[in-house]
Design a protein around this motif. Sequence first.
Motif, short mmCIF file in Angstrom:
data_model
loop_
_atom_site.label_atom_id
_atom_site.label_comp_id
_atom_site.label_asym_id
_atom_site.label_seq_id
_atom_site.Cartn_x
_atom_site.Cartn_y
_atom_site.Cartn_z
N UNK A 245 1.08 -1.20 -0.17
CA UNK A 245 -0.50 0.03 -0.37
C UNK A 245 1.01 1.77 -0.05
N UNK A 246 0.27 2.36 -0.74
CA UNK A 246 1.67 3.41 -0.70
C UNK A 246 0.99 4.25 0.01
N UNK A 247 2.04 5.09 0.95
CA UNK A 247 1.57 5.49 1.90
C UNK A 247 2.24 7.19 2.20
N UNK A 248 1.22 8.20 2.38
CA UNK A 248 1.45 9.70 1.86
C UNK A 248 2.32 10.32 3.07
N UNK A 249 3.72 10.59 3.21
CA UNK A 249 3.32 11.55 4.26
C UNK A 249 3.18 13.08 4.38
N UNK A 250 3.28 13.33 5.67
CA UNK A 250 2.05 14.98 5.95
C UNK A 250 3.21 15.69 6.29
N UNK A 251 3.08 17.32 5.93
CA UNK A 251 4.38 17.76 6.08
C UNK A 251 5.20 17.81 6.90
N UNK A 252 6.55 17.55 7.03
CA UNK A 252 7.23 17.18 7.58
C UNK A 252 6.88 18.75 8.97
N UNK A 253 7.31 18.67 10.80
CA UNK A 253 7.28 19.57 11.64
C UNK A 253 8.95 20.15 11.88
N UNK A 254 8.99 21.24 12.12
CA UNK A 254 10.59 22.09 12.34
C UNK A 254 11.70 21.03 13.11
N UNK A 255 10.61 20.42 14.67
CA UNK A 255 11.35 19.25 15.18
C UNK A 255 11.73 18.08 14.09
N UNK A 256 11.21 17.42 13.52
CA UNK A 256 11.64 16.27 12.55
C UNK A 256 12.40 17.08 11.22
N UNK A 257 12.55 18.23 10.54
CA UNK A 257 13.61 18.84 10.50
C UNK A 257 15.06 18.78 10.88
N UNK A 258 14.53 19.53 11.59
CA UNK A 258 16.47 19.63 12.69
C UNK A 258 16.38 18.41 13.30
N UNK A 259 15.96 17.42 13.67
CA UNK A 259 16.28 16.36 14.35
C UNK A 259 17.54 15.68 12.89
N UNK A 260 16.59 15.53 12.06
CA UNK A 260 17.20 14.85 10.50
C UNK A 260 18.61 15.49 10.20
N UNK A 261 18.84 17.43 10.34
CA UNK A 261 19.58 17.34 10.16
C UNK A 261 21.36 17.05 11.18
#
Length: 202
Positions: free
Chosen positions: A44-60
């Motif tokens: 099944x295809x799973x679509x992502x919701x917009x990323x939060x600022x925390x999510x983006x900063x944690x990845x970086x």
Amino acid sequence: MSAAGEYGPDDQYEWARPPAGGWTADDLDRLPNLPPHTELIDGSLVFMSPQTRFHTRAMRLLENALMDQAPDDLEAIREMTVKLDRRNRPEPDVLVVPVEADTGPAQTWFRPEDVLLAVGVVSADSLERDREVKPRKYAQARVPHFWRVEQRDGLPVVYVYELDPATLAYMPVDIFHQRLKVDRPFPVEIDLTAINRREPRA
């Protein structure tokens, strides 16, 4: 207007209809107009919701720290899918893979045997997938190391796991709050409080 009426099919757009048995991992590269960061879970295809600022900063934070401290034959890379099998192609937030696993600029996925570490930053809209479904699938595909990142008071908390090859399940190693320090898959030390720190411009 209901959400179904607002976002349902109309004259200008036709939703992709899955084939019998569901989509396959190779379909992700062929289906037109998929949203960014679409995953395949159990066909099944799973679509992502917009990323939060925390999510983006944690990845970086994690990508940069892993890249800086990795041996020369390894690299950290963000948001590329892993073709676990025909029906599963999830997208870890950060991966550590051998440099030699690079197949060229058009590459869109890695093999599970190329993945040394998969990192997942938990999102509020996908708690079960992030905490249970995807880690279980990474373990069954023999990805040796997995980190799960959660938010607590605006800072990352990192849950570190290592694969038990006898059971193909992850065993907990430790939980890190202010500072992460591990010896495997290679020596890494990360100041987790630096997530909100901006580097000075040159």
